[in-house]
Design a protein around this motif. Structure first.
Motif, mmCIF file in Angstrom:
data_model
loop_
_atom_site.group_PDB
_atom_site.id
_atom_site.type_symbol
_atom_site.label_atom_id
_atom_site.label_comp_id
_atom_site.label_asym_id
_atom_site.label_seq_id
_atom_site.Cartn_x
_atom_site.Cartn_y
_atom_site.Cartn_z
ATOM 1 N N PHE A 44 3.033 -2.767 -13.500
ATOM 2 C CA PHE A 44 2.950 -1.721 -14.521
ATOM 3 C C PHE A 44 1.889 -0.676 -14.200
ATOM 4 N N LYS A 45 0.751 -1.118 -13.656
ATOM 5 C CA LYS A 45 -0.342 -0.190 -13.372
ATOM 6 C C LYS A 45 -0.298 0.364 -11.950
ATOM 7 N N THR A 46 0.717 -0.001 -11.198
ATOM 8 C CA THR A 46 0.836 0.461 -9.813
ATOM 9 C C THR A 46 1.775 1.652 -9.755
ATOM 10 N N PHE A 47 1.388 2.680 -9.050
ATOM 11 C CA PHE A 47 2.252 3.853 -8.952
ATOM 12 C C PHE A 47 2.040 4.527 -7.600
ATOM 13 N N SER A 48 2.953 5.375 -7.219
ATOM 14 C CA SER A 48 2.846 6.130 -5.972
ATOM 15 C C SER A 48 3.590 7.440 -6.142
ATOM 16 N N SER A 49 3.071 8.493 -5.542
ATOM 17 C CA SER A 49 3.720 9.796 -5.631
ATOM 18 C C SER A 49 4.817 9.941 -4.586
ATOM 19 N N GLU A 50 4.820 9.075 -3.578
ATOM 20 C CA GLU A 50 5.840 9.125 -2.534
ATOM 21 C C GLU A 50 6.237 7.721 -2.152
ATOM 22 N N ILE A 51 7.542 7.453 -2.160
ATOM 23 C CA ILE A 51 8.047 6.110 -1.890
ATOM 24 C C ILE A 51 8.991 6.154 -0.699
ATOM 25 N N GLU A 98 13.359 6.956 -15.190
ATOM 26 C CA GLU A 98 14.266 6.585 -14.106
ATOM 27 C C GLU A 98 14.486 7.763 -13.154
ATOM 28 N N ASP A 99 14.622 8.975 -13.710
ATOM 29 C CA ASP A 99 14.790 10.162 -12.857
ATOM 30 C C ASP A 99 13.540 10.410 -12.016
ATOM 31 N N LYS A 100 12.372 10.145 -12.577
ATOM 32 C CA LYS A 100 11.128 10.313 -11.831
ATOM 33 C C LYS A 100 11.071 9.350 -10.655
ATOM 34 N N ALA A 101 11.549 8.126 -10.874
ATOM 35 C CA ALA A 101 11.592 7.144 -9.790
ATOM 36 C C ALA A 101 12.533 7.598 -8.681
ATOM 37 N N ARG A 102 13.668 8.182 -9.063
ATOM 38 C CA ARG A 102 14.603 8.682 -8.052
ATOM 39 C C ARG A 102 13.961 9.782 -7.211
ATOM 40 N N ARG A 103 13.279 10.705 -7.868
ATOM 41 C CA ARG A 103 12.661 11.832 -7.148
ATOM 42 C C ARG A 103 11.526 11.382 -6.232
ATOM 43 N N VAL A 105 11.461 8.824 -4.334
ATOM 44 C CA VAL A 105 11.953 8.242 -3.085
ATOM 45 C C VAL A 105 12.183 9.363 -2.071
ATOM 46 N N LYS A 106 11.405 9.358 -1.014
ATOM 47 C CA LYS A 106 11.493 10.419 -0.005
ATOM 48 C C LYS A 106 12.493 10.091 1.097
ATOM 49 N N ARG A 107 12.612 8.824 1.442
ATOM 50 C CA ARG A 107 13.542 8.441 2.501
ATOM 51 C C ARG A 107 13.877 6.957 2.378
ATOM 52 N N VAL A 108 15.042 6.594 2.921
ATOM 53 C CA VAL A 108 15.480 5.202 2.997
ATOM 54 C C VAL A 108 15.688 4.866 4.462
ATOM 55 N N VAL A 109 14.988 3.861 4.955
ATOM 56 C CA VAL A 109 14.978 3.542 6.385
ATOM 57 C C VAL A 109 15.478 2.119 6.595
ATOM 58 N N MET A 127 1.194 3.384 5.587
ATOM 59 C CA MET A 127 1.289 3.532 4.142
ATOM 60 C C MET A 127 0.021 3.054 3.439
ATOM 61 N N ASP A 128 -0.140 3.498 2.205
ATOM 62 C CA ASP A 128 -1.259 3.048 1.370
ATOM 63 C C ASP A 128 -0.954 1.726 0.685
ATOM 64 N N CYS A 129 0.320 1.497 0.384
ATOM 65 C CA CYS A 129 0.706 0.308 -0.363
ATOM 66 C C CYS A 129 2.114 -0.101 0.041
ATOM 67 N N LEU A 130 2.340 -1.400 0.133
ATOM 68 C CA LEU A 130 3.656 -1.906 0.518
ATOM 69 C C LEU A 130 4.077 -2.973 -0.486
#
Length: 311
Positions: A44-51, A98-103, A105-109, A127-130
């Motif tokens: 809940f308290k974990t977040f990232s601006s780029e996934i 949910e839309d924020k989570a979609r945005r 995501v920068k890439r799927v590898v 990465m900073d967090c995995l």
């Protein structure tokens, strides 16, 4: 049933929609709280601006992209977004969440642990967090592979970065439809040994005992581990990367020779104790395998260095 007969989801046909429907919807699912609500609450308290999303199969990547692009027929994950918003006290804002989570995501590898660089040919900055949710035990066919794959994940993190690891204790399979899939069984000792060997300091390890038994999967606890990466690789690996030679030692060579021989004797005694423990228990645990492998490797290194010093 012999776990070696279970299917491996990254090697054989796998139904991602059946998997989602079975484990991640609340309807008729005794494990919903443990496999989805518990992880979301912990994060809940974990977040990232780029996934960056890392996946192992084309079919699962395709399923994820359908959700990401809001394609018709995509899996419905609105209940997960609602759980997050309820934790925030903003239950009416789940669609925006949910839309924020979609945005984000920068890439799927695609990932392949059989390669030295699992993401090849893609090269990502560290990465900073995995976040690793119940997957490392699925793609690792034995304890040695688990330790090796964890080290490859560690290489994707910056020093000082965090790994958030969800898993289960003493689980051997999970069902998708009529098919039984493999899950690497391990205990807490193996997790702790492997995480530390990969270069992490364990900051916390929490577990939740399962409340109900189910034919869908056999496990005793769901676990959540946070590890902080303190260094690159294990202690032994870092030693192998350093130059070796008698000119480095400011003391007598004979002293080091005797030290390595004494160390070898101690390690051989440790291996013998582990073998006796195996006889007593009647089984060989994952933690024992890790310790025996580490001791054997250290003996080989001691032999190598002792021989080098003698020459």
């Amino acid at each position: 049933m012999d776990s070696s007969l279970h299917k491996h989801y990254h090697d054989e046909e796998f139904d991602p929609r059946g998997f989602i429907d079975t484990y991640f919807y609340p309807e008729n699912n005794d494990m919903f709280e443990e496999v989805l609500v518990y992880p979301i609450t912990q994060l809940f308290k974990t977040f990232s601006s780029e996934i960056n999303v890392i996946e192992f199969t084309d079919v699962n990547i395709r399923e994820f992209e359908m959700w990401r692009n809001k394609e018709p027929g995509a899996a419905d994950w609105s209940h997960a977004a609602k759980i997050v918003c309820e934790l925030e006290g903003k239950s009416e804002e789940w669609q925006g969440k949910e839309d924020k989570a979609r945005r984000a995501v920068k890439r799927v590898v695609k990932c392949d642990f059989t390669k030295d660089n699992p993401l090849e040919p893609v090269v990502l900055p560290q990465m900073d967090c995995l976040l690793c949710m119940f997957v490392l035990q699925v793609v690792s066919k034995d304890h040695q592979a688990f330790c090796s794959n964890l080290k490859k994940l560690a290489s994707m993190l910056k020093t000082g970065g965090d790994i958030l690891l969800f898993g289960t204790f003493n689980k051997s399979y999970y069902m998708v439809g009529e098919h039984k899939f493999f899950y690497l069984s391990h205990d807490e000792d193996l997790i702790r040994e492997a995480v530390c060997e990969a270069g992490f300091i364990i900051e916390s390890l929490e577990s939740m005992r399962t409340k109900k038994t189910s034919i869908l999967a056999d496990y005793e606890h769901v676990i959540f581990l946070i590890g902080r990466k303190e260094r690159e690789g294990s202690e032994s690996e870092r030693e192998e990367d350093t130059a070796e030679g008698p000119e480095q030692w400011p003391v007598r060579i004979g002293d080091f020779d005797r030290l390595y021989r004494d160390l070898k004797t101690l390690l051989q005694a440790e291996i013998q104790e582990l073998r006796e423990d195996v006889k007593t228990r009647g089984e060989r645990t994952g933690a024992m395998e890790v310790k025996m492998a580490a001791a054997t490797k250290s003996i080989k290194k001691a032999d190598k260095k002792s021989t080098y010093l003698q020459t």
